[in-house]
Enzyme design. Structure first.
Site, mmCIF file in Angstrom:
data_model
loop_
_atom_site.group_PDB
_atom_site.id
_atom_site.type_symbol
_atom_site.label_atom_id
_atom_site.label_comp_id
_atom_site.label_asym_id
_atom_site.label_seq_id
_atom_site.Cartn_x
_atom_site.Cartn_y
_atom_site.Cartn_z
ATOM 1 N N HIS A 1 4.449 5.775 2.987
ATOM 2 C CA HIS A 1 3.083 5.943 2.484
ATOM 3 C C HIS A 1 2.793 7.422 2.246
ATOM 4 C CE1 HIS A 1 -1.113 4.414 1.975
ATOM 5 N NE2 HIS A 1 -1.342 5.719 2.103
ATOM 6 N N HIS B 1 1.107 10.451 -0.970
ATOM 7 C CA HIS B 1 0.405 10.694 -2.236
ATOM 8 C C HIS B 1 0.977 11.969 -2.861
ATOM 9 C CE1 HIS B 1 -2.790 7.621 -1.834
ATOM 10 N NE2 HIS B 1 -2.524 7.779 -0.533
ATOM 11 N N GLN C 1 -7.058 4.179 -7.523
ATOM 12 C CA GLN C 1 -7.727 4.939 -6.468
ATOM 13 C C GLN C 1 -9.233 4.680 -6.403
ATOM 14 O OE1 GLN C 1 -6.544 8.253 -4.442
ATOM 15 N NE2 GLN C 1 -8.229 7.237 -3.415
ATOM 16 N N HIS D 1 -3.865 -0.069 0.181
ATOM 17 C CA HIS D 1 -4.732 0.620 1.125
ATOM 18 C C HIS D 1 -5.734 -0.437 1.582
ATOM 19 C CE1 HIS D 1 -3.075 4.188 -0.731
ATOM 20 N NE2 HIS D 1 -3.828 4.997 -0.002
ATOM 21 N N GLU E 1 -9.376 0.892 5.246
ATOM 22 C CA GLU E 1 -9.359 2.260 5.782
ATOM 23 C C GLU E 1 -10.796 2.707 5.995
ATOM 24 O OE1 GLU E 1 -7.433 6.688 4.984
ATOM 25 O OE2 GLU E 1 -7.555 5.261 3.332
ATOM 26 N N ASP F 1 1.209 9.950 4.601
ATOM 27 C CA ASP F 1 0.001 9.910 3.773
ATOM 28 C C ASP F 1 -0.223 11.190 2.978
ATOM 29 O OD1 ASP F 1 -2.207 8.830 2.594
ATOM 30 O OD2 ASP F 1 -3.467 8.782 4.384
#
Length: 426
Positions: free
Chosen positions: A56, A58, A151, A209, A212, A308
Site C-alpha cells: 500500500h 502512493h 481518490q 481504501h 479510513e 502508505d
C-alpha cells in the site's frame, strides 16, 4: 558453476545455509562449500531475507512534501484537499522524477515489490501515464503493481468512473476505491459493488481504501466481504486501513471478522500514517487509528503492514524502510512476544507477497533470485535495529551494496568499535 553464492547466511526460520543463484532463479539452498561461483557474498552471521514488500503506497504523491503548502491540521481530509491543489500544478516529468528517486531508495533497502495507488480523478490521467512509465523503467529490479484509485470518490467526482476504466484500459493492474469518501453511506456501498463487479468482469484484484475514519458506523468492509463472496473474488481482495474497526462495537466486530475470513479478504493496516492521521478530533482518551490486527490474524485473515506515504500531503516523514513500518506496527498493536515480533517481520515479506499475488517469491529453489542481506542475526534483531542492507540482489543481479557501519569508539578500556547487535563482537 553458479553466478552468485550467498555464503553462510541465516534464514528467517533460523537455518544457516548457502544459497546458489543461476540467472534470475534460486537453484540451490544447501551446503555449497565445494562449489564455485562467479561471485561469492559472505553472509556469515547475517540475516538473509526475501525482499521486502509494500502492498500500500502512493507513488504519485511521494516526496512532494511542502508543495504547494504543508498540511497544517495534519488530518486526512486536509491532505486530500492539498493533493487536489498539487494535482493542478504538478507535471508528468515531476511525478516520474519523484517516483524514480523513491524507487532508488527502495532498491537500496531491499524493497523490491510495491503496490501503488494512482489517482484517477484527473481527466489528464497524468499520474497514471507517469507511473506506467516508471513501472516499465524499474521492472528489472522492482515489481511495481498499480491500483486505479478514484481518490475523490467514484461517484463524488463526476468523471472518476470513466477515468478509472480508462486507467485499467491503459494497463493499470488492480481496481481501487474509497467508499467512505462518497457523499453518503449508500453511495459508498454502491461504489463497492460497482468496483468489485468491474474487477470480476476483467479478472483483476481489488484493493479499496476502506473505512479510513474514526466513525464506527463506516462499515464498508462488510459490503466488500459480501461482494467478494457473491462474485467469487476470494483471495483477490484487500481492504486497506480499516481504521473504523478500532471504534466499532465488539459484538459487531465478532460478526464482521468471520465474514472477512470466509471471503478471504486481506487487510492492510498502515501504522505510521494512521496513528498520525486518526483521532484528530479526540481529546482524551485519544484513539490511535490502528485496526484490530491480532484479532484478524487469530481468525486466519491475511494481515500485512503497508507504508502508505513518504513525505507527501499526508505524512511529513518516512524513509521507504518497511522495517520502520513493522517496528511501529508491533508497538501500536502491542505485538511484543517473540512469536508476534517474528510475525511482524513476516508481514512485510511473505504475507505482503501473498496479498499482492506475487509469483515465484521467497527463499526456495525455483523462486526468483531476489533477496536481502541484513546486518542482523535474526528477524527480531532486524526489527529492533532496522539495520543496514549489506547486499541487495534483484532477479539475479546485485543492485546495492553497503559497508558494515560500526561506530568507532575512543573510550579508555573499552573496545575500539561497537555494533548494536546483541552479543556481536568487534
Amino acid at each position: 558453476m553458479f553466478d552468485i553464492i550467498i555464503k553462510g547466511g541465516t534464514l528467517p526460520d533460523g537455518r544457516t545455509t548457502d544459497i546458489g543463484i543461476k540467472g534470475d532463479k534460486i537453484t540451490a539452498i544447501e551446503d555449497l562449500s565445494t562449489t564455485e561461483a562467479r561471485e561469492t557474498i559472505d553472509a556469515s552471521g547475517d540475516l538473509v531475507s526475501p525482499p521486502f514488500v509494500d502492498p500500500h503506497f502512493h507513488m504519485d504523491a511521494t516526496l512532494s512534501y511542502g508543495t504547494p503548502r504543508i498540511n497544517a491540521s495534519g488530518t486526512l481530509l486536509e491532505g486530500i484537499g492539498l493533493w487536489g491543489e498539487l494535482k493542478e500544478v504538478m507535471t508528468q516529468e515531476e511525478v516520474k522524477a519523484r517516483a524514480l528517486e523513491y524507487c532508488d531508495w527502495a532498491a537500496s533497502l531491499g524493497l523490491l515489490a510495491i503496490r501503488s495507488h494512482v489517482d484517477t480523478c484527473d481527466d489528464r490521467l497524468l499520474g497514471v501515464e507517469a507511473l506506467l512509465d516508471v513501472r516499465e523503467t524499474v521492472k528489472d529490479y522492482i515489481d511495481l503493481q498499480l491500483v486505479a484509485f478514484p481518490q475523490d470518490g467514484l461517484y463524488r467526482d463526476p468523471t472518476a468512473h470513466e477515468n478509472t476504466i480508462r486507467a485499467l484500459d491503459m494497463g493499470v493492474d488492480v481496481v481501487g476505491g474509497i467508499p467512505h469518501f462518497e457523499r453518503t453511506m449508500a453511495d459508498g456501498a454502491r461504489s463497492v459493488t460497482a468496483l468489485c463487479e468491474l474487477a470480476a468482469e476483467r479478472g483483476l484484484m481489488v484493493d479499496l481504501h476502506c473505512d479510513e475514519t474514526d466513525d464506527p458506523h463506516s462499515r464498508h468492509i462488510e459490503t466488500l466481504a459480501y461482494e467478494t463472496q457473491r462474485l467469487g473474488l476470494q483471495g483477490r481482495v484487500a481492504g486497506s486501513h480499516l481504521t473504523s474497526m478500532h471504534s466499532m462495537d465488539n459484538y459487531y466486530v465478532s460478526k464482521l471478522l468471520p465474514l472477512m475470513a470466509e471471503a478471504e479478504v486481506a487487510a492492510i493496516p498502515n501504522p505510521l500514517i494512521n496513528i498520525t492521521l486518526q483521532g484528530r478530533h479526540d481529546t482524551y482518551p485519544k484513539r490511535r487509528g490502528l485496526t484490530r490486527v491480532k484479532e484478524m490474524q487469530a481468525m486466519g485473515i491475511n494481515v500485512g503492514w503497508g507504508q502508505d506515504c513518504v513525505m507527501d500531503p499526508w505524512y511529513s516523514m518516512g524513509t521507504g524502510d518497511m522495517l520502520d513500518v513493522a517496528f511501529m506496527g508491533l508497538h501500536v498493536a502491542q505485538m511484543t512476544s517473540p512469536e508476534e515480533m517474528r510475525r511482524c517481520f513476516d508481514m512485510v515479506t511473505n504475507v505482503n507477497a501473498r496479498i499482492m499475488g506475487l509469483q515465484d517469491y521467497g527463499l526456495k529453489v525455483g523462486a526468483k533470485a531476489s533477496l536481502v542481506v541484513l546486518d542482523a542475526g535474526n528477524p527480531i534483531e532486524a526489527l529492533r535495529l532496522r539495520p543496514d542492507r549489506l547486499c541487495v540482489v534483484a532477479k539475479g543481479r546485485v543492485i546495492s551494496r553497503q559497508s558494515r557501519n560500526d561506530a568507532r569508539l575512543s573510550l579508555p578500556g573499552r573496545p575500539d568499535s561497537v555494533r548494536r547487535r546483541h552479543g556481536a563482537h568487534s
